[in-house]
Design a protein around this motif. Structure first.
Motif, PDB file in Angstrom:
ATOM      1  N   GLY A  74      46.700  72.410  32.239  1.00  0.00           N
ATOM      2  CA  GLY A  74      46.185  71.501  31.242  1.00  0.00           C
ATOM      3  C   GLY A  74      45.799  71.760  29.855  1.00  0.00           C
ATOM      4  O   GLY A  74      44.949  71.337  29.144  1.00  0.00           O
TER       5      GLY A  74
ATOM      6  N   THR B 122      45.441  72.479  26.363  1.00  0.00           N
ATOM      7  CA  THR B 122      46.168  71.968  25.330  1.00  0.00           C
ATOM      8  C   THR B 122      45.707  72.390  23.860  1.00  0.00           C
ATOM      9  O   THR B 122      45.718  72.114  23.080  1.00  0.00           O
ATOM     10  CB  THR B 122      45.884  70.425  25.388  1.00  0.00           C
ATOM     11  OG1 THR B 122      46.200  69.813  26.809  1.00  0.00           O
ATOM     12  CG2 THR B 122      46.894  69.758  24.374  1.00  0.00           C
TER      13      THR B 122
ATOM     14  N   LEU C 120      41.507  71.412  32.119  1.00  0.00           N
ATOM     15  CA  LEU C 120      41.088  71.024  30.798  1.00  0.00           C
ATOM     16  C   LEU C 120      41.572  69.669  30.061  1.00  0.00           C
ATOM     17  O   LEU C 120      42.798  69.312  30.289  1.00  0.00           O
ATOM     18  CB  LEU C 120      41.321  72.267  30.037  1.00  0.00           C
ATOM     19  CG  LEU C 120      40.701  72.190  28.566  1.00  0.00           C
ATOM     20  CD1 LEU C 120      38.982  72.461  28.705  1.00  0.00           C
ATOM     21  CD2 LEU C 120      41.224  73.367  27.558  1.00  0.00           C
ATOM     22  N   GLY C 121      40.646  68.807  29.758  1.00  0.00           N
ATOM     23  CA  GLY C 121      40.987  67.667  29.258  1.00  0.00           C
ATOM     24  C   GLY C 121      41.503  66.552  30.424  1.00  0.00           C
ATOM     25  O   GLY C 121      41.324  66.918  31.577  1.00  0.00           O
ATOM     26  N   TYR C 122      42.153  65.660  30.041  1.00  0.00           N
ATOM     27  CA  TYR C 122      42.802  64.714  31.070  1.00  0.00           C
ATOM     28  C   TYR C 122      44.255  64.920  31.475  1.00  0.00           C
ATOM     29  O   TYR C 122      44.788  64.695  32.660  1.00  0.00           O
ATOM     30  CB  TYR C 122      42.513  63.300  30.891  1.00  0.00           C
ATOM     31  CG  TYR C 122      40.973  62.925  30.557  1.00  0.00           C
ATOM     32  CD1 TYR C 122      40.181  62.603  31.754  1.00  0.00           C
ATOM     33  CD2 TYR C 122      40.507  62.814  29.301  1.00  0.00           C
ATOM     34  CE1 TYR C 122      39.049  62.417  31.768  1.00  0.00           C
ATOM     35  CE2 TYR C 122      39.031  62.540  29.138  1.00  0.00           C
ATOM     36  CZ  TYR C 122      38.520  62.350  30.506  1.00  0.00           C
ATOM     37  OH  TYR C 122      37.257  61.903  30.447  1.00  0.00           O
ATOM     38  N   ALA C 123      45.075  65.294  30.450  1.00  0.00           N
ATOM     39  CA  ALA C 123      46.440  65.502  30.492  1.00  0.00           C
ATOM     40  C   ALA C 123      47.075  66.794  30.855  1.00  0.00           C
ATOM     41  O   ALA C 123      46.682  67.899  30.592  1.00  0.00           O
ATOM     42  CB  ALA C 123      47.182  65.151  29.088  1.00  0.00           C
TER      43      ALA C 123
ATOM     44  N   GLU D  12      50.368  66.113  26.775  1.00  0.00           N
ATOM     45  CA  GLU D  12      49.393  67.264  26.339  1.00  0.00           C
ATOM     46  C   GLU D  12      49.471  67.010  24.870  1.00  0.00           C
ATOM     47  O   GLU D  12      48.517  67.103  24.031  1.00  0.00           O
ATOM     48  CB  GLU D  12      49.502  68.452  26.673  1.00  0.00           C
ATOM     49  CG  GLU D  12      49.126  68.458  28.238  1.00  0.00           C
ATOM     50  CD  GLU D  12      49.034  70.015  28.835  1.00  0.00           C
ATOM     51  OE1 GLU D  12      48.700  70.816  27.860  1.00  0.00           O
ATOM     52  OE2 GLU D  12      49.619  70.188  29.952  1.00  0.00           O
TER      53      GLU D  12
ATOM     54  N   GLU E 152      47.439  64.153  23.989  1.00  0.00           N
ATOM     55  CA  GLU E 152      46.059  64.442  24.084  1.00  0.00           C
ATOM     56  C   GLU E 152      45.525  65.233  22.909  1.00  0.00           C
ATOM     57  O   GLU E 152      44.349  65.022  22.202  1.00  0.00           O
ATOM     58  CB  GLU E 152      45.955  65.117  25.435  1.00  0.00           C
ATOM     59  CG  GLU E 152      44.409  65.507  25.559  1.00  0.00           C
ATOM     60  CD  GLU E 152      44.308  65.906  27.166  1.00  0.00           C
ATOM     61  OE1 GLU E 152      43.582  65.133  27.762  1.00  0.00           O
ATOM     62  OE2 GLU E 152      44.669  67.125  27.442  1.00  0.00           O
TER      63      GLU E 152
HETATM   64 CA    CA Z   1      44.846  68.729  28.962  1.00  0.00          CA
END
Ligand code: CA
Ligand code: URA
Length: 434
Positions: free
Chosen positions: A88, A90, A243-246, A252, A255
């Protein structure tokens, strides 16, 4: 010179000279040195190591084994960013426009992904019309006029590395620091970078699982860059959870847009500010890291970073209206919540397994020739340290092909841990190596 003698030398723990290393790399690339001799040498290196001078010489020889991209017609210091690969991740989609908006040229050569999600090119191709098929002239012109262009790999970058990596892969000689460091740095050098910011991931979802290994790799790469006259800095960052949510290509991109609008995930924004600030400092744009972070925050708040993304997308044939209306990105047909089985605090999210789940839904390539589905993937709803109630979603799966959904959900079940009492948020950045 005979390859036999060079293998013996390394086997006995001696060092190889620059001339000897160049002889080996040239002979192996041209097919004059057979795989079995090169495999024996790789194993000798595995056990005996290489000092930093040998590692730098190997890097340069592999970089010079194919096309060396010449970015000298682009004005300014060309800073490249490289991540050793996370789930993830991005950051490039955020950093490239942000750094360009600061006036620092971003001349990026990127690849497609293998494994959990696509690479940067795959992600950008979820924007209708976007293409990386630029001529070299267009590429240079775009960087000179708007500071940002991204091109697919032209010619053959570091063919010696490609051949050696394939051999290491089948002879159990991948995981040795001098060979990993020279492999990564040879490609950065061949791609024409003046300065390099490395994001070395550490943890369950990373190539390097331990902090000790990640710092050693970071140090080896910084040493190589410095010896070869490229200002290089490495950030060691967490990859125990995604990393992050997506996790997924179009997801991504969305995001990254959110982050450039100032409402992205905290960890993604923090890492982008860290990496981006080093890029601006190495490029000589600002005197220090604090000034760099202030400038980057300003470029997010003013929308200048988002504008840079829009211009970049348009210049490469993409539909820029997607940036304001991300719902026009490819969308999955079905949204499947993945629910918490108990109350508590998320104590663990196994990044690598979540990445595998995204791949099983079609977001990544299982084999080089797999076709990926740009719409699908996983959006986390909780991260480590977050409280959760039984029945609340931990993640939402974006699904098109349902054939492996049950299998994916079962695997996902095993990748989250919930603890009854509060759990601290893990650190994001473990250290900087210069
Ligand atoms: Ca991500
Ligand atoms: N990534 C690379 O490019 N090379 C290695 O040797 C390991 C990871």
């Amino acid at each position: 010179m005979r390859m036999y003698d060079l293998i013996r030398k390394k086997r006995d723990g001696e060092t190889l000279s620059k001339r000897e290393i160049e002889y080996i790399v040239r002979g192996f690339t041209d097919g004059l040195i057979p795989d079995y001799q090169m495999a024996a040498l790789a194993m000798a290196i595995y056990f005996r190591g290489m000092d930093s001078r040998e590692t730098a010489d190997l890097t340069m020889a592999m970089a010079a084994s194919g096309e060396m991209v010449d970015l000298s017609s682009i004005e300014g210091v060309k800073v490249d960013k490289h991540s050793t690969g996370g789930v993830g991740d991005t950051t490039t989609l955020v950093l490239a426009p942000l750094v360009a908006a600061a006036g620092v040229p971003v001349a990026k050569m990127s690849g497609r992904g293998l494994g959990h999600t696509g690479g940067t090119i795959d992600k950008l191709e979820s924007i209708p019309g976007f293409s990386v098929e630029l001529t070299e002239e267009q590429f240079v012109q775009n960087v000179n006029t708007m500071k940002l262009a991204l091109i697919g790999q032209t010619g053959e970058i570091a063919p010696a590395d490609k051949k050696l990596y394939a051999l290491r892969d089948v002879t159990a000689t991948v995981d040795t620091i001098p060979l990993i460091a020279s492999s990564i740095m040879s490609k950065k050098l061949a791609a024409g970078a003046d300065a390099i910011v490395l994001d070395v991931k550490t943890g369950e979802g990373a190539f390097m699982k331990t902090q000790e290994g990640s710092f050693s790799l970071a140090k080896a790469m910084v040493d190589i860059g410095t010896q070869l006259g490229r200002k290089t800095i490495a950030v060691v960052s967490d990859m125990n959870q995604p990393l992050g949510y997506a996790i997924g290509n179009a997801l991504e991109v969305k995001e990254a847009i959110d982050t450039l609008q100032g409402r992205g995930p905290g960890d993604l924004e923090e890492l982008c500010l860290e990496l981006g600030s080093h890029m601006l400092v190495l490029a000589g744009r600002v005197p220090d890291q604090d000034a760099a972070k202030d400038l980057l925050r300003e470029l997010i708040a003013s929308g200048a970073g988002l504008e840079a993304l829009k211009r970049f997308v348009q210049a490469q044939g993409g539909d820029p209206s997607v940036i304001d209306q991300p719902e026009r990105l490819p969308q999955a047909k079905r949204f499947e919540p993945f629910l918490a089985g108990e109350d508590g605090y998320v104590s663990y999210i196994h990044a690598e397994v979540v990445g595998t789940c995204a791949m099983m839904l079609g977001a990544g390539r299982e084999r080089k020739d797999s076709v990926i589905d740009l719409a699908v993937g996983i959006v986390l709803k909780k991260k480590v340290g977050d409280p959760v109630k039984k029945g609340e979603p931990l993640a939402i799966l974006h699904v098109n092909d349902e054939s492996r959904l049950d299998e994916t959900l079962a695997l996902l079940r095993g990748s989250f841990e919930i603890h009854p009492s509060p759990v601290p948020k893990p650190p994001l950045i473990y250290g900087i190596v210069t």
